[in-house]
Design a protein around this motif. Structure first.
Motif, PDB file in Angstrom:
ATOM      1  N   ILE A   1      -3.207   9.659   4.411  1.00  0.00           N
ATOM      2  CA  ILE A   1      -3.750   8.784   4.070  1.00  0.00           C
ATOM      3  C   ILE A   1      -1.930   7.298   4.339  1.00  0.00           C
ATOM      4  O   ILE A   1      -2.223   7.010   5.036  1.00  0.00           O
ATOM      5  CB  ILE A   1      -3.494   8.254   2.788  1.00  0.00           C
TER       6      ILE A   1
ATOM      7  N   TYR B   1      -1.884   4.948   7.473  1.00  0.00           N
ATOM      8  CA  TYR B   1      -0.923   3.890   7.272  1.00  0.00           C
ATOM      9  C   TYR B   1       0.474   3.345   8.097  1.00  0.00           C
ATOM     10  O   TYR B   1       0.854   2.384   8.768  1.00  0.00           O
ATOM     11  CB  TYR B   1      -0.419   3.608   5.639  1.00  0.00           C
TER      12      TYR B   1
ATOM     13  N   SER C   1      -2.270  13.192   0.315  1.00  0.00           N
ATOM     14  CA  SER C   1      -1.183  12.398   1.109  1.00  0.00           C
ATOM     15  C   SER C   1      -0.793  12.198   2.079  1.00  0.00           C
ATOM     16  O   SER C   1      -1.117  11.086   3.126  1.00  0.00           O
ATOM     17  CB  SER C   1      -0.347  12.729  -0.033  1.00  0.00           C
TER      18      SER C   1
ATOM     19  N   TYR D   1      -5.405  -2.210  -7.205  1.00  0.00           N
ATOM     20  CA  TYR D   1      -4.621  -1.360  -6.173  1.00  0.00           C
ATOM     21  C   TYR D   1      -5.259  -0.854  -4.548  1.00  0.00           C
ATOM     22  O   TYR D   1      -5.915  -0.956  -3.699  1.00  0.00           O
ATOM     23  CB  TYR D   1      -3.704  -0.282  -6.331  1.00  0.00           C
ATOM     24  N   CYS D   2      -6.671  -0.023  -5.382  1.00  0.00           N
ATOM     25  CA  CYS D   2      -7.770   0.344  -4.355  1.00  0.00           C
ATOM     26  C   CYS D   2      -8.626  -1.142  -3.562  1.00  0.00           C
ATOM     27  O   CYS D   2      -8.863  -0.561  -2.331  1.00  0.00           O
ATOM     28  CB  CYS D   2      -8.484   0.663  -5.785  1.00  0.00           C
TER      29      CYS D   2
ATOM     30  N   GLU E   1       1.267   3.958  -2.847  1.00  0.00           N
ATOM     31  CA  GLU E   1       0.661   5.599  -2.637  1.00  0.00           C
ATOM     32  C   GLU E   1       1.776   6.172  -3.458  1.00  0.00           C
ATOM     33  O   GLU E   1       1.177   7.498  -3.946  1.00  0.00           O
ATOM     34  CB  GLU E   1      -0.232   5.552  -1.128  1.00  0.00           C
TER      35      GLU E   1
ATOM     36  N   VAL F   1      -6.837  -1.960  -1.074  1.00  0.00           N
ATOM     37  CA  VAL F   1      -6.237  -0.748   0.317  1.00  0.00           C
ATOM     38  C   VAL F   1      -7.459  -0.951   1.091  1.00  0.00           C
ATOM     39  O   VAL F   1      -7.415  -1.343   2.535  1.00  0.00           O
ATOM     40  CB  VAL F   1      -6.647   1.103   0.069  1.00  0.00           C
TER      41      VAL F   1
ATOM     42  N   ARG G   1       1.017   5.732  -6.760  1.00  0.00           N
ATOM     43  CA  ARG G   1      -0.311   6.144  -7.099  1.00  0.00           C
ATOM     44  C   ARG G   1      -0.357   8.951  -7.006  1.00  0.00           C
ATOM     45  O   ARG G   1      -0.561   9.062  -7.928  1.00  0.00           O
ATOM     46  CB  ARG G   1      -1.048   6.448  -6.694  1.00  0.00           C
ATOM     47  N   SER G   2       0.621   9.295  -6.481  1.00  0.00           N
ATOM     48  CA  SER G   2       0.362  10.565  -6.127  1.00  0.00           C
ATOM     49  C   SER G   2       1.593  10.955  -6.466  1.00  0.00           C
ATOM     50  O   SER G   2       1.089  12.413  -6.992  1.00  0.00           O
ATOM     51  CB  SER G   2       0.566  10.255  -4.619  1.00  0.00           C
TER      52      SER G   2
ATOM     53  N   THR H   1      -9.410  11.294  -0.812  1.00  0.00           N
ATOM     54  CA  THR H   1      -8.463  11.102  -1.877  1.00  0.00           C
ATOM     55  C   THR H   1      -8.574  11.965  -2.828  1.00  0.00           C
ATOM     56  O   THR H   1      -7.046  12.297  -3.724  1.00  0.00           O
ATOM     57  CB  THR H   1      -8.819   9.473  -2.734  1.00  0.00           C
TER      58      THR H   1
ATOM     59  N   LEU I   1       0.588  -1.226   0.089  1.00  0.00           N
ATOM     60  CA  LEU I   1       0.266  -0.333   0.463  1.00  0.00           C
ATOM     61  C   LEU I   1       0.845   0.935  -0.217  1.00  0.00           C
ATOM     62  O   LEU I   1       0.677   2.628  -1.176  1.00  0.00           O
ATOM     63  CB  LEU I   1      -1.037   0.246   0.961  1.00  0.00           C
TER      64      LEU I   1
ATOM     65  N   THR J   1      -7.208   7.223  -9.545  1.00  0.00           N
ATOM     66  CA  THR J   1      -8.199   7.191  -7.979  1.00  0.00           C
ATOM     67  C   THR J   1      -9.630   6.706  -8.575  1.00  0.00           C
ATOM     68  O   THR J   1     -10.177   5.820  -9.195  1.00  0.00           O
ATOM     69  CB  THR J   1      -8.648   8.777  -8.661  1.00  0.00           C
TER      70      THR J   1
END
Length: 269
Positions: A231, A235, A228, A50-51, A32, A54, A35-36, A222, A28, A128
């Motif tokens: 999230i 995590y 970010s 992936y989502c 992330e 999560v 992804r970001s 998100t 994850l 997203t």
């Protein structure tokens, strides 16, 4: 696997939590970051997967914390019946049901993302997902309000009983026989486990509250500028859980020391 004395019902629950924490760090957090900060070139299907992961892993982690809280609750309130009520078979079954429940819940939570991959993205190279108000509200209740309420309620009762037991032990310490000293050692172990659970819950609240508090204002967290940070704080709870247990449990520190120093490779280990 190496330390036989760790093969207990409580540690099976800790193993479940450890697996979810490990997957957060392995899958994850790198996902992330990618992804970001970078262009998502893995496609819409991988993005949907992936989502889903999560939701699955986070829900499994929350479920494991609830099971650990319940385990300590029974150990403190029903110590004489603990061995018969909390058996290895039942604990394993609860862990399996926890992860199956997380899987089915994740399908509900991510149903739109799974059925129509890439529907919510606004441009190429974006990963997203957007959830509805109803889905976000259900997630807030099932993944935050209900777990937090349950955990805090159990821990408050555990703390009250633990304090009363500690006072009783101090007042009768001079009258304890050798036979009963074993019971005192067991009680101290339970009290220590209760304190560790308290630290675990406190860290859980610190890491999860900002994300879900912000979700009360904005359902699709998100899509915000703070996504970010929220999230990664979310995590970060999985990073702290192993540290908590490594610091609080002597037998865990000993097992780690044997592994890190490679003493497990010695013939007399």
């Amino acid at each position: 696997s190496y330390s036989r004395n760790l093969h207990t019902t409580t540690n099976i629950l800790l193993l479940s939590l450890a697996v979810s924490d490990f997957l957060v760090g392995l899958l994850l957090m790198p996902g992330e970051i990618f992804r970001s900060t970078a262009c998502w070139f893995l496609g819409d299907i991988i993005c949907s997967l992936y989502c889903y992961l999560v939701c699955q892993i986070v829900s499994g982690s929350i479920g494991s914390i609830i099971l650990i809280s319940f385990d300590r609750y029974v150990a403190i309130f029903h110590p004489l019946h603990y061995a018969t009520r909390i058996t290895l078979g039942r604990v394993r079954g609860c862990v399996v049901l926890c992860w199956l429940g997380a899987a089915f819940y994740s399908i509900f939570y991510m149903r739109e993302v799974l059925t129509e991959p890439g529907k919510s993205k606004s441009c190429f190279g974006e990963c997203t997902f957007v959830i509805s108000y109803v889905t976000g509200t259900v997630d807030l209740i099932l993944n935050f309000i209900f777990p937090v309420s349950t955990i805090i309620l159990m821990y408050v009762r555990i703390f009250v009983v633990a304090v009363s037991q500690a006072r009783a032990m101090r007042s009768h310490i001079t009258a304890i026989t050798r036979h009963r000293s074993v019971n005192v050692a067991t009680k101290r172990s339970e009290l220590k486990a209760a304190r560790t659970l308290g630290v675990l819950i406190f860290v859980y609240l610190i890491c999860y509250c900002p994300y879900y508090s912000f979700s009360l204002i904005e359902i699709n967290v998100t899509s915000t500028a703070y996504a970010s940070f929220l999230i990664f704080l979310f995590y970060f709870n999985s990073c702290l859980n192993p540290v908590i247990y490594a610091l609080f449990y002597p037998w865990f520190r000993k097992a780690i020391k044997l592994i890190v120093t490679l003493q497990i490779l010695q013939p007399d280990s």
